[in-house]
Design an enzyme around this catalytic site. Structure first.
Site, PDB file in Angstrom:
ATOM      1  N   LYS A  13       0.821  -1.217   0.000  1.00  0.00           N
ATOM      2  CA  LYS A  13       0.000   0.000   0.000  1.00  0.00           C
ATOM      3  C   LYS A  13       0.855   1.267   0.000  1.00  0.00           C
ATOM      4  O   LYS A  13       0.454   2.274  -0.565  1.00  0.00           O
ATOM      5  CB  LYS A  13      -1.022  -0.003   1.129  1.00  0.00           C
ATOM      6  CG  LYS A  13      -0.421   0.060   2.512  1.00  0.00           C
ATOM      7  CD  LYS A  13      -1.501   0.048   3.568  1.00  0.00           C
ATOM      8  CE  LYS A  13      -0.952  -0.314   4.931  1.00  0.00           C
ATOM      9  NZ  LYS A  13       0.321   0.271   5.331  1.00  0.00           N
ATOM     10  N   ARG A  87      -6.740   2.658  10.939  1.00  0.00           N
ATOM     11  CA  ARG A  87      -6.356   1.267  11.179  1.00  0.00           C
ATOM     12  C   ARG A  87      -7.294   0.593  12.166  1.00  0.00           C
ATOM     13  O   ARG A  87      -7.167  -0.613  12.397  1.00  0.00           O
ATOM     14  CB  ARG A  87      -4.941   1.213  11.731  1.00  0.00           C
ATOM     15  CG  ARG A  87      -3.888   0.728  10.716  1.00  0.00           C
ATOM     16  CD  ARG A  87      -2.562   0.743  11.413  1.00  0.00           C
ATOM     17  NE  ARG A  87      -1.544  -0.062  10.808  1.00  0.00           N
ATOM     18  CZ  ARG A  87      -0.591   0.401  10.005  1.00  0.00           C
ATOM     19  NH1 ARG A  87      -0.599   1.657   9.632  1.00  0.00           N
ATOM     20  NH2 ARG A  87       0.346  -0.401   9.564  1.00  0.00           N
ATOM     21  N   ARG A 126      12.485  -9.333   3.416  1.00  0.00           N
ATOM     22  CA  ARG A 126      12.872  -7.942   3.186  1.00  0.00           C
ATOM     23  C   ARG A 126      14.130  -7.568   3.966  1.00  0.00           C
ATOM     24  O   ARG A 126      14.262  -7.911   5.138  1.00  0.00           O
ATOM     25  CB  ARG A 126      11.714  -7.056   3.661  1.00  0.00           C
ATOM     26  CG  ARG A 126      11.434  -5.899   2.772  1.00  0.00           C
ATOM     27  CD  ARG A 126      10.002  -5.500   2.786  1.00  0.00           C
ATOM     28  NE  ARG A 126       9.587  -4.906   4.051  1.00  0.00           N
ATOM     29  CZ  ARG A 126       8.508  -4.137   4.168  1.00  0.00           C
ATOM     30  NH1 ARG A 126       7.775  -3.879   3.101  1.00  0.00           N
ATOM     31  NH2 ARG A 126       8.158  -3.661   5.334  1.00  0.00           N
ATOM     32  N   ARG A 159      14.561  -5.308   9.323  1.00  0.00           N
ATOM     33  CA  ARG A 159      13.881  -4.430  10.294  1.00  0.00           C
ATOM     34  C   ARG A 159      13.206  -5.295  11.349  1.00  0.00           C
ATOM     35  O   ARG A 159      12.636  -6.338  11.032  1.00  0.00           O
ATOM     36  CB  ARG A 159      12.800  -3.608   9.571  1.00  0.00           C
ATOM     37  CG  ARG A 159      13.191  -2.177   9.343  1.00  0.00           C
ATOM     38  CD  ARG A 159      12.217  -1.411   8.493  1.00  0.00           C
ATOM     39  NE  ARG A 159      10.807  -1.682   8.751  1.00  0.00           N
ATOM     40  CZ  ARG A 159       9.809  -1.047   8.137  1.00  0.00           C
ATOM     41  NH1 ARG A 159      10.058  -0.118   7.250  1.00  0.00           N
ATOM     42  NH2 ARG A 159       8.571  -1.341   8.387  1.00  0.00           N
ATOM     43  N   ARG A 170       1.533  -8.662  13.455  1.00  0.00           N
ATOM     44  CA  ARG A 170       0.937  -7.525  12.739  1.00  0.00           C
ATOM     45  C   ARG A 170      -0.247  -7.982  11.886  1.00  0.00           C
ATOM     46  O   ARG A 170      -1.237  -7.266  11.770  1.00  0.00           O
ATOM     47  CB  ARG A 170       1.994  -6.840  11.870  1.00  0.00           C
ATOM     48  CG  ARG A 170       2.995  -6.057  12.720  1.00  0.00           C
ATOM     49  CD  ARG A 170       4.170  -5.608  11.906  1.00  0.00           C
ATOM     50  NE  ARG A 170       3.844  -4.475  11.061  1.00  0.00           N
ATOM     51  CZ  ARG A 170       4.632  -4.020  10.090  1.00  0.00           C
ATOM     52  NH1 ARG A 170       5.763  -4.626   9.840  1.00  0.00           N
ATOM     53  NH2 ARG A 170       4.275  -2.989   9.377  1.00  0.00           N
TER      54      ARG A 170
HETATM   55  P1  AMP Z   1       3.264   1.321   8.384  1.00  0.00           P
HETATM   56  O1  AMP Z   1       4.475   2.003   7.829  1.00  0.00           O
HETATM   57  O2  AMP Z   1       1.953   1.904   7.869  1.00  0.00           O
HETATM   58  O3  AMP Z   1       3.308  -0.174   8.278  1.00  0.00           O
HETATM   59  O4  AMP Z   1       3.253   1.652   9.953  1.00  0.00           O
HETATM   60  C1  AMP Z   1       4.303   1.251  10.800  1.00  0.00           C
HETATM   61  C2  AMP Z   1       3.806   1.142  12.216  1.00  0.00           C
HETATM   62  O5  AMP Z   1       3.379   2.425  12.701  1.00  0.00           O
HETATM   63  C3  AMP Z   1       2.608   0.234  12.431  1.00  0.00           C
HETATM   64  O6  AMP Z   1       2.977  -1.127  12.530  1.00  0.00           O
HETATM   65  C4  AMP Z   1       2.066   0.774  13.730  1.00  0.00           C
HETATM   66  O7  AMP Z   1       2.859   0.348  14.827  1.00  0.00           O
HETATM   67  C5  AMP Z   1       2.270   2.271  13.576  1.00  0.00           C
HETATM   68  N1  AMP Z   1       1.089   2.914  12.937  1.00  0.00           N
HETATM   69  C6  AMP Z   1       1.032   3.458  11.691  1.00  0.00           C
HETATM   70  N2  AMP Z   1      -0.184   3.946  11.441  1.00  0.00           N
HETATM   71  C7  AMP Z   1      -0.922   3.718  12.553  1.00  0.00           C
HETATM   72  C8  AMP Z   1      -2.280   3.962  12.904  1.00  0.00           C
HETATM   73  N3  AMP Z   1      -3.134   4.540  12.036  1.00  0.00           N
HETATM   74  N4  AMP Z   1      -2.697   3.580  14.122  1.00  0.00           N
HETATM   75  C9  AMP Z   1      -1.861   3.006  15.011  1.00  0.00           C
HETATM   76  N5  AMP Z   1      -0.586   2.727  14.740  1.00  0.00           N
HETATM   77  C10 AMP Z   1      -0.100   3.067  13.526  1.00  0.00           C
END
Ligand code: AMP
Length: 220
Positions: A13, A87, A126, A159, A170
């Site tokens: 995404k 989310r 990755r 990571r 996740r």
């Molecule tokens: P992403 O890069 O979108 O995968 O986000 C990395 C991490 O940031 C996620 O695994 C969450 O720990 C945190 N995160 C990002 N967006 C949100 C959200 N809308 N609500 C809560 N945690 C978030």
């Protein structure tokens, strides 16, 4: 154009959001990036943002909602594509209220759909360069020299949140907290589903085609 892109972690995404932001000349709002920018800040006094992210948990709803509200309000007129938000159902409902406040409405929510097995394979392979940020994949995009960055010769790392047990966690959180949002937007009649398997550019094209069709449908 105001869009949301939804998808499991590793569904691609982020890439799609970046491509679409460029294509439509709109703001790419990635809450993951916003949080990584403030990763040393603490939540509820002691836990850092970085710690929550690296464990694969979600940061609290009110924290992320207020960040997004500030960002959207600061530039309400330019279109946007939200990547990683909402989310949870609470975030989706609160976001609707924010949109009312800034007198905007969502054009479409795109769900980039990829099965869990594919996600697991993608994410656990990755690798990232801790020095220059270049990304690789053991199967799909390996570096020329095993484990070494092509750009700067630094040893690549995985990571913390890409490690198998964190990816599984996740995905579990995604199914429990984020999947209900898909139904939420479906019920509103603004959801489009696109397969996230295949060439990334091709997937972007599929999304823009879907958005075109929707817009033409609206005009009739
Ligand atoms: P992403 O890069 O979108 O995968 O986000 C990395 C991490 O940031 C996620 O695994 C969450 O720990 C945190 N995160 C990002 N967006 C949100 C959200 N809308 N609500 C809560 N945690 C978030």
């Amino acid at each position: 154009m105001r869009l949301i892109v939804l998808g499991a972690p590793g569904a691609g995404k982020g890439t799609q959001a970046r491509n679409l932001a460029k294509f439509y000349n709109i703001d790419h709002i990635s809450t993951g990036d916003m949080l990584r920018d403030i990763q040393n800040e603490t939540l509820n006094g002691d836990v850092t943002v970085q710690k929550v992210i690296s464990k694969g948990y979600l940061v609290p709803d009110d924290f992320i909602i207020s960040l997004v509200e500030k960002r959207i309000t600061a530039d309400a007129d330019k279109g946007f594509i939200l990547d990683g938000f909402p989310r949870t159902l609470v975030q989706a409902e609160e976001f609707d209220k924010i949109l009312v406040k800034v007198d905007q409405r969502l054009d479409r929510v795109i769900h980039v759909n990829v099965q869990d097995e594919v996600i697991l394979e993608r994410m656990s392979g990755r690798m990232i360069c801790p020095n220059c940020g270049a990304m690789y994949h053991i199967l799909y995009y390996p570096p020329e020299k095993n484990g070494i960055c092509d750009e700067c010769s630094t040893t690549l790392i995985q990571r913390e949140d890409d490690k198998q047990k964190n990816v599984e966690l996740r995905l579990k959180i995604y199914h429990k907290e984020t999947m209900p949002i898909i139904k939420y937007y479906e019920d509103k009649g603004i959801l489009s589903e696109v397969s996230g398997i295949g060439d990334m550019e091709e997937i972007t094209k599929n999304i823009t085609n879907v958005l075109n069709e929707v817009q033409n449908g609206y005009n009739h």
